[in-house]
Design a protein around this motif. Structure first.
Motif, PDB file in Angstrom:
ATOM      1  N   MET A  81       0.842  -1.176   0.000  1.00 28.53           N
ATOM      2  CA  MET A  81       0.000   0.000   0.000  1.00 28.53           C
ATOM      3  C   MET A  81       0.888   1.241   0.000  1.00 28.53           C
ATOM      4  N   TYR A 129       1.115   5.460   0.211  1.00 29.55           N
ATOM      5  CA  TYR A 129       0.382   6.624   0.697  1.00 29.55           C
ATOM      6  C   TYR A 129       1.200   7.897   0.523  1.00 29.55           C
ATOM      7  N   HIS A 147       1.996  11.386   2.081  1.00 24.32           N
ATOM      8  CA  HIS A 147       1.947  11.957   3.435  1.00 24.32           C
ATOM      9  C   HIS A 147       2.711  13.272   3.416  1.00 24.32           C
ATOM     10  N   GLN A 161       5.375  11.483  -1.837  1.00 23.71           N
ATOM     11  CA  GLN A 161       5.006  10.123  -2.211  1.00 23.71           C
ATOM     12  C   GLN A 161       6.232   9.211  -2.241  1.00 23.71           C
ATOM     13  N   VAL A 164       3.522  -1.304   3.695  1.00 22.13           N
ATOM     14  CA  VAL A 164       3.101   0.093   3.593  1.00 22.13           C
ATOM     15  C   VAL A 164       4.327   0.968   3.379  1.00 22.13           C
ATOM     16  N   CYS A 216       4.846   5.030   3.166  1.00 18.41           N
ATOM     17  CA  CYS A 216       4.063   6.226   3.447  1.00 18.41           C
ATOM     18  C   CYS A 216       4.960   7.459   3.416  1.00 18.41           C
ATOM     19  N   ASP A 272      -3.524  11.834   4.853  1.00 21.36           N
ATOM     20  CA  ASP A 272      -2.838  10.950   3.916  1.00 21.36           C
ATOM     21  C   ASP A 272      -3.774  10.582   2.765  1.00 21.36           C
ATOM     22  N   ARG A 273      -3.170  10.312   1.591  1.00 25.57           N
ATOM     23  CA  ARG A 273      -3.936   9.929   0.421  1.00 25.57           C
ATOM     24  C   ARG A 273      -3.349   8.643  -0.138  1.00 25.57           C
ATOM     25  N   ARG A 274      -4.200   7.650  -0.277  1.00 26.45           N
ATOM     26  CA  ARG A 274      -3.740   6.373  -0.849  1.00 26.45           C
ATOM     27  C   ARG A 274      -3.468   6.556  -2.343  1.00 26.45           C
ATOM     28  N   ASP A 329      -2.843   4.685  -5.934  1.00 35.10           N
ATOM     29  CA  ASP A 329      -3.044   3.417  -6.640  1.00 35.10           C
ATOM     30  C   ASP A 329      -1.743   3.018  -7.296  1.00 35.10           C
TER      31      ASP A 329
END
Length: 198
Positions: A1, A3, A5, A9, A23, A25, A193-195, A197
């Motif tokens: 994943m 994210y 932050h 990125q 993850v 982040c 935070d934005r996930r 893709d």
């Protein structure tokens, strides 16, 4: 994943592998052929995480970058399962075993070996090619090695390294209410935070 932050990125080359349950982040940069296995978390809170080439970050390890202390991992490094690398520098060809903790401002010198559940305290420097035994604690610059049963001697060295100031930005006599109010505000930055893709 992946994210975003604080507007940053993760960046990694095609030759890197990041497990689907890992993850990355924020301002995390992976080197060539880096491997981040399941459950590992690399999080750039308000400082970068930089990982070199041919590094393996094993399952459920945590690597955290901080403003005053970015997390920097050299080349040809193993970060074992459940290790905790918080604002620390791991130089080239270091073995970091299962459950190791490295605190902000600490440095593991080139070719050193931190064995299972060992600790490298804040603002401490482990000399190159040093072995930190299972469950032992390294404190100071250069680090002195202490077995767990030598707590009183350890504390005499550790006291001057300012753990609360380094980690929390507060004096030793700050209350837990002060510490946790500050920590809650700090980690609250993750609400934005934005996930990504991937």
């Amino acid at each position: 994943m992946l994210y975003e932050h604080r507007g940053r990125q993760p960046v990694f080359p095609e030759s890197a592998y990041v497990a689907p349950s890992a993850v990355l982040c924020g301002a995390v940069v992976l080197g060539e052929r880096a491997r981040v296995l399941h459950g590992a978390v690399l999080t750039a809170e308000d400082g970068e995480v930089r990982v070199g080439a041919d590094v393996v970050v094993m399952e459920n390890a945590l690597v955290r970058g901080r403003a005053e202390h970015p997390a920097v991992i050299g080349d040809a490094v193993l970060i074992g399962p459940h290790a905790h690398i918080n604002g620390a520098v791991v130089e080239d060809e270091v073995f970091v075993a299962t459950g190791v903790s490295m605190f902000p401002g600490s440095v593991a010198g080139t070719g050193s070996e931190l064995r299972i559940n060992s600790i490298l305290q804040v603002n401490s420097r482990l000399r190159p090619a040093t072995v930190l035994p299972i469950g032992w604690i390294a404190v100071g610059d250069p680090a002195e090695l202490f077995s767990p049963d030598r707590h009183d001697e350890l504390w005499e060295v550790q006291r001057g390294l300012d753990f609360p100031g380094t980690v929390y930005g507060l004096p030793r006599d700050a209350s837990m209410r002060e510490v946790m109010a500050r920590q809650s505000r700090f980690y609250g930055a993750h609400t934005d935070d934005r996930r990504i893709d991937g």
